[in-house]
Design a protein around this motif. Structure first.
Motif, PDB file in Angstrom:
ATOM      1  N   PHE A  72       0.812  -1.216   0.000  1.00 37.20           N
ATOM      2  CA  PHE A  72       0.000   0.000   0.000  1.00 37.20           C
ATOM      3  C   PHE A  72       0.848   1.270   0.000  1.00 37.20           C
ATOM      4  O   PHE A  72       1.931   1.305   0.573  1.00 37.20           O
ATOM      5  CB  PHE A  72      -0.904   0.039   1.243  1.00 37.20           C
ATOM      6  N   ASN A  73       0.305   2.318  -0.619  1.00 33.10           N
ATOM      7  CA  ASN A  73       0.782   3.678  -0.404  1.00 33.10           C
ATOM      8  C   ASN A  73      -0.098   4.231   0.704  1.00 33.10           C
ATOM      9  O   ASN A  73      -1.318   4.225   0.576  1.00 33.10           O
ATOM     10  CB  ASN A  73       0.620   4.536  -1.666  1.00 33.10           C
ATOM     11  N   ILE A  74       0.517   4.694   1.782  1.00 28.01           N
ATOM     12  CA  ILE A  74      -0.253   5.188   2.924  1.00 28.01           C
ATOM     13  C   ILE A  74       0.098   6.647   3.137  1.00 28.01           C
ATOM     14  O   ILE A  74       1.271   6.993   3.310  1.00 28.01           O
ATOM     15  CB  ILE A  74       0.028   4.355   4.190  1.00 28.01           C
ATOM     16  N   THR A  75      -0.922   7.505   3.090  1.00 24.82           N
ATOM     17  CA  THR A  75      -0.704   8.944   3.204  1.00 24.82           C
ATOM     18  C   THR A  75      -1.648   9.550   4.233  1.00 24.82           C
ATOM     19  O   THR A  75      -2.620   8.936   4.651  1.00 24.82           O
ATOM     20  CB  THR A  75      -0.957   9.645   1.856  1.00 24.82           C
ATOM     21  N   GLY A  76      -1.328  10.784   4.614  1.00 25.04           N
ATOM     22  CA  GLY A  76      -2.242  11.596   5.406  1.00 25.04           C
ATOM     23  C   GLY A  76      -2.141  11.471   6.904  1.00 25.04           C
ATOM     24  O   GLY A  76      -2.701  12.288   7.631  1.00 25.04           O
ATOM     25  N   VAL A  77      -1.459  10.468   7.416  1.00 24.75           N
ATOM     26  CA  VAL A  77      -1.372  10.310   8.867  1.00 24.75           C
ATOM     27  C   VAL A  77      -0.376  11.328   9.398  1.00 24.75           C
ATOM     28  O   VAL A  77       0.763  11.379   8.955  1.00 24.75           O
ATOM     29  CB  VAL A  77      -0.940   8.878   9.259  1.00 24.75           C
ATOM     30  N   SER A  78      -0.824  12.155  10.341  1.00 26.22           N
ATOM     31  CA  SER A  78       0.074  13.174  10.864  1.00 26.22           C
ATOM     32  C   SER A  78       0.690  12.775  12.202  1.00 26.22           C
ATOM     33  O   SER A  78       1.813  13.148  12.499  1.00 26.22           O
ATOM     34  CB  SER A  78      -0.671  14.502  11.010  1.00 26.22           C
ATOM     35  N   THR A  79      -0.020  12.040  13.002  1.00 28.80           N
ATOM     36  CA  THR A  79       0.472  11.623  14.302  1.00 28.80           C
ATOM     37  C   THR A  79      -0.494  10.640  14.922  1.00 28.80           C
ATOM     38  O   THR A  79      -1.668  10.678  14.581  1.00 28.80           O
ATOM     39  CB  THR A  79       0.658  12.836  15.246  1.00 28.80           C
ATOM     40  N   PRO A  80      -0.142   9.788  15.779  1.00 28.25           N
ATOM     41  CA  PRO A  80       1.214   9.474  16.182  1.00 28.25           C
ATOM     42  C   PRO A  80       1.860   8.386  15.325  1.00 28.25           C
ATOM     43  O   PRO A  80       3.028   8.448  15.018  1.00 28.25           O
ATOM     44  CB  PRO A  80       1.061   9.019  17.623  1.00 28.25           C
ATOM     45  N   TYR A  81       1.079   7.376  14.865  1.00 31.16           N
ATOM     46  CA  TYR A  81       1.682   6.287  14.105  1.00 31.16           C
ATOM     47  C   TYR A  81       0.867   5.979  12.855  1.00 31.16           C
ATOM     48  O   TYR A  81      -0.350   5.977  12.879  1.00 31.16           O
ATOM     49  CB  TYR A  81       1.753   5.003  14.946  1.00 31.16           C
ATOM     50  N   THR A  82       1.583   5.671  11.788  1.00 28.41           N
ATOM     51  CA  THR A  82       0.911   5.237  10.567  1.00 28.41           C
ATOM     52  C   THR A  82       0.332   3.843  10.762  1.00 28.41           C
ATOM     53  O   THR A  82      -0.837   3.595  10.488  1.00 28.41           O
ATOM     54  CB  THR A  82       1.895   5.255   9.382  1.00 28.41           C
ATOM     55  N   ILE A  83       1.166   2.936  11.249  1.00 31.29           N
ATOM     56  CA  ILE A  83       0.732   1.586  11.583  1.00 31.29           C
ATOM     57  C   ILE A  83       1.196   1.310  13.002  1.00 31.29           C
ATOM     58  O   ILE A  83       2.390   1.383  13.300  1.00 31.29           O
ATOM     59  CB  ILE A  83       1.315   0.535  10.620  1.00 31.29           C
ATOM     60  N   TYR A  84       0.256   1.021  13.874  1.00 28.89           N
ATOM     61  CA  TYR A  84       0.568   0.783  15.278  1.00 28.89           C
ATOM     62  C   TYR A  84       0.219  -0.649  15.624  1.00 28.89           C
ATOM     63  O   TYR A  84      -0.929  -1.065  15.475  1.00 28.89           O
ATOM     64  CB  TYR A  84      -0.222   1.746  16.166  1.00 28.89           C
ATOM     65  N   VAL A  85       1.218  -1.410  16.062  1.00 29.21           N
ATOM     66  CA  VAL A  85       1.027  -2.812  16.413  1.00 29.21           C
ATOM     67  C   VAL A  85       1.093  -2.930  17.929  1.00 29.21           C
ATOM     68  O   VAL A  85       2.077  -2.518  18.543  1.00 29.21           O
ATOM     69  CB  VAL A  85       2.110  -3.703  15.766  1.00 29.21           C
ATOM     70  N   SER A  86       0.038  -3.460  18.510  1.00 34.06           N
ATOM     71  CA  SER A  86      -0.049  -3.539  19.965  1.00 34.06           C
ATOM     72  C   SER A  86      -0.532  -4.918  20.400  1.00 34.06           C
ATOM     73  O   SER A  86      -1.548  -5.410  19.893  1.00 34.06           O
ATOM     74  CB  SER A  86      -1.019  -2.467  20.472  1.00 34.06           C
ATOM     75  N   ASN A  87       0.193  -5.530  21.329  1.00 34.27           N
ATOM     76  CA  ASN A  87      -0.178  -6.837  21.874  1.00 34.27           C
ATOM     77  C   ASN A  87      -0.406  -7.881  20.781  1.00 34.27           C
ATOM     78  O   ASN A  87      -1.351  -8.661  20.842  1.00 34.27           O
ATOM     79  CB  ASN A  87      -1.426  -6.726  22.761  1.00 34.27           C
ATOM     80  N   ALA A  88       0.431  -7.859  19.777  1.00 32.38           N
ATOM     81  CA  ALA A  88       0.311  -8.787  18.653  1.00 32.38           C
ATOM     82  C   ALA A  88       1.696  -9.329  18.316  1.00 32.38           C
ATOM     83  O   ALA A  88       2.711  -8.707  18.625  1.00 32.38           O
ATOM     84  CB  ALA A  88      -0.286  -8.080  17.442  1.00 32.38           C
ATOM     85  N   SER A  89       1.720 -10.474  17.674  1.00 33.24           N
ATOM     86  CA  SER A  89       2.999 -11.035  17.245  1.00 33.24           C
ATOM     87  C   SER A  89       2.908 -11.447  15.785  1.00 33.24           C
ATOM     88  O   SER A  89       1.824 -11.679  15.258  1.00 33.24           O
ATOM     89  CB  SER A  89       3.365 -12.245  18.115  1.00 33.24           C
ATOM     90  N   ASP A  90       4.065 -11.521  15.167  1.00 35.18           N
ATOM     91  CA  ASP A  90       4.198 -11.950  13.782  1.00 35.18           C
ATOM     92  C   ASP A  90       3.321 -11.124  12.846  1.00 35.18           C
ATOM     93  O   ASP A  90       2.506 -11.652  12.091  1.00 35.18           O
ATOM     94  CB  ASP A  90       3.898 -13.440  13.645  1.00 35.18           C
ATOM     95  N   VAL A  91       3.514  -9.813  12.914  1.00 39.77           N
ATOM     96  CA  VAL A  91       2.844  -8.879  12.004  1.00 39.77           C
ATOM     97  C   VAL A  91       3.897  -8.417  11.000  1.00 39.77           C
ATOM     98  O   VAL A  91       4.969  -7.944  11.384  1.00 39.77           O
ATOM     99  CB  VAL A  91       2.241  -7.678  12.765  1.00 39.77           C
ATOM    100  N   GLN A  92       3.584  -8.560   9.709  1.00 36.51           N
ATOM    101  CA  GLN A  92       4.533  -8.199   8.664  1.00 36.51           C
ATOM    102  C   GLN A  92       3.966  -7.061   7.820  1.00 36.51           C
ATOM    103  O   GLN A  92       2.832  -7.141   7.357  1.00 36.51           O
ATOM    104  CB  GLN A  92       4.811  -9.402   7.772  1.00 36.51           C
ATOM    105  N   VAL A  93       4.792  -6.021   7.637  1.00 41.39           N
ATOM    106  CA  VAL A  93       4.444  -4.917   6.750  1.00 41.39           C
ATOM    107  C   VAL A  93       5.413  -5.013   5.579  1.00 41.39           C
ATOM    108  O   VAL A  93       6.621  -4.888   5.749  1.00 41.39           O
ATOM    109  CB  VAL A  93       4.572  -3.551   7.466  1.00 41.39           C
ATOM    110  N   ARG A  94       4.862  -5.263   4.386  1.00 42.55           N
ATOM    111  CA  ARG A  94       5.688  -5.514   3.207  1.00 42.55           C
ATOM    112  C   ARG A  94       5.400  -4.490   2.115  1.00 42.55           C
ATOM    113  O   ARG A  94       4.243  -4.189   1.828  1.00 42.55           O
ATOM    114  CB  ARG A  94       5.383  -6.896   2.631  1.00 42.55           C
TER     115      ARG A  94
END
Length: 158
Positions: free
Chosen positions: A123-145
C-alpha cells in the motif's frame, strides 16, 4: 440391512470430507473497492466492502483481503483485531494494483493492528500526521511488506 449400513457409511464419509475441507485452510477471499460499501456490501468482487476494518470483522486464519486499485479516503483509524494462526495461515491485506490509503483523521493512527499473524502488503499510505501510521499492539508476527508511507512516519510495535 446392508443398504442402511451402506448409507450410514456414505453419510459418515461425507461428514469427514466436509470437516477436513474446513480444516485444510479453504479460507475466504474478500474484496475492497474505493466505491465499496461496508453496510450493503458482502465482500465479494461484485459487492465489495470499503474499509480494511470491515473485512477484518469477517477474517479468519488464511483469509486474503484483496484491495482493488484506487484511493481510499478514510476518516478514522482502521483496527485489525482478527488473528491468523501458524497452522491456519496469515490474514493478508494486499493491494491488488496501485492502492492509496489516505487517512484524514488528524491526531489518530492510520492502522491499529492488535491481531497476530497479519500481513499488510503493497500500500501507499498517506495523510497520517500523528502518532503512528501503523501501530502494532499486543500482537505477534505482524509483517508490513512493500508499503510506501508518505510522509515517512513510524511503524510501531509496543
Amino acid at each position: 440391512m446392508y443398504t442402511l449400513a451402506k448409507h450410514i457409511i456414505i453419510a459418515m464419509l461425507c461428514v469427514i470430507v466436509l470437516v477436513m475441507a474446513q480444516a485444510s485452510g479453504l479460507a475466504a477471499t474478500y474484496y475492497l473497492s474505493p466505491t465499496g460499501n461496508d453496510t450493503t456490501g458482502n465482500g465479494s468482487l461484485a459487492s465489495p466492502w470499503f474499509t480494511l476494518q470491515r473485512a477484518n470483522q469477517s477474517a479468519t486464519p488464511g483469509t486474503l483481503v484483496l484491495v482493488q486499485p484506487g484511493t481510499y479516503n478514510y476518516s478514522s483509524t482502521n483496527t485489525l483485531s482478527a488473528s491468523g494462526s501458524s497452522g491456519g495461515g496469515y490474514i493478508t491485506y494486499a493491494a491488488n494494483g496501485a492502492v492509496t490509503l489516505n487517512f484524514t483523521n488528524a491526531g489518530a493512527d492510520g492502522i491499529d493492528v492488535t491481531g497476530s499473524h497479519v500481513i499488510i502488503d503493497g500500500f501507499n499510505i498517506t495523510g497520517v500526521s500523528t502518532p503512528y501510521t501503523i501501530y502494532v499492539s499486543n500482537a505477534s508476527d505482524v509483517q508490513v511488506r512493500a508499503c510506501n508511507i508518505v510522509p515517512p512516519m513510524m511503524v510501531s510495535n509496543s
